[in-house]
Design a protein around this motif. Structure first.
Motif, short mmCIF file in Angstrom:
data_model
loop_
_atom_site.label_atom_id
_atom_site.label_comp_id
_atom_site.label_asym_id
_atom_site.label_seq_id
_atom_site.Cartn_x
_atom_site.Cartn_y
_atom_site.Cartn_z
N LEU A 31 0.82 -1.21 0.00
CA LEU A 31 0.00 0.00 0.00
C LEU A 31 0.85 1.26 0.00
O LEU A 31 0.43 2.30 -0.48
N ILE A 32 2.07 1.15 0.53
CA ILE A 32 2.96 2.31 0.61
C ILE A 32 3.93 2.36 -0.57
O ILE A 32 4.10 3.40 -1.20
N THR A 33 4.55 1.22 -0.87
CA THR A 33 5.61 1.20 -1.88
C THR A 33 5.16 0.69 -3.25
O THR A 33 5.83 0.94 -4.24
N GLY A 34 4.07 -0.04 -3.30
CA GLY A 34 3.61 -0.61 -4.55
C GLY A 34 4.13 -2.01 -4.81
O GLY A 34 3.73 -2.67 -5.76
N PHE A 35 5.03 -2.50 -3.97
CA PHE A 35 5.56 -3.86 -4.10
C PHE A 35 6.07 -4.30 -2.74
O PHE A 35 6.14 -3.51 -1.81
#
Length: 124
Positions: A31-35
């Motif tokens: 949710l924060i980094t995308g991965f």
């Protein structure tokens, strides 16, 4: 009386519910980094499975769940062409991928076993 030689390895596992909770919540890093929803719990599991009581069981469940989500996302791609069912599938998978790590983190804090729905058994 049993004697232990110097060459025998003694493994003492510690109870660490906080680390189990962090391992479950680490799936939300996406949710924060995308991965990273598979990578971070995988690293925590592999480095701590012999040191923390129940980490092996929790880690396997998390990795199986994340691998299952990847498979289901791949299945949703061709379903987009079939009346847009793939988009509905992506929405449902997105909701499941956020809710169940939180539910299982709460269970881990209480010392209960995690349960992930629709999880395929890649690692047993």
């Amino acid at each position: 009386m049993r004697h232990i030689s110097i060459n025998q390895k003694i493994t003492i596992m510690r109870q660490d519910n906080q680390l189990l909770v962090i391992t479950h919540l680490s799936q939300l890093i996406t949710l924060i980094t995308g991965f990273g929803s598979l990578i971070l719990p995988l690293i925590l599991w592999l480095t701590q499975k012999d040191k923390v009581y129940q980490m092996d069981e929790h880690g396997k469940n998390i990795v199986n769940f994340q691998l299952s989500l990847i498979v289901y996302c791949l299945l949703c791609i061709p379903l987009i062409l079939f009346f847009g069912l793939g988009i509905l599938g992506f929405i449902i998978l997105g909701i499941i991928s956020v809710i169940f790590p939180i539910i299982n983190a709460i269970k881990a804090s209480r010392g209960e076993n995690p349960t992930y729905p629709l999880s395929l058994n890649f690692i047993s």
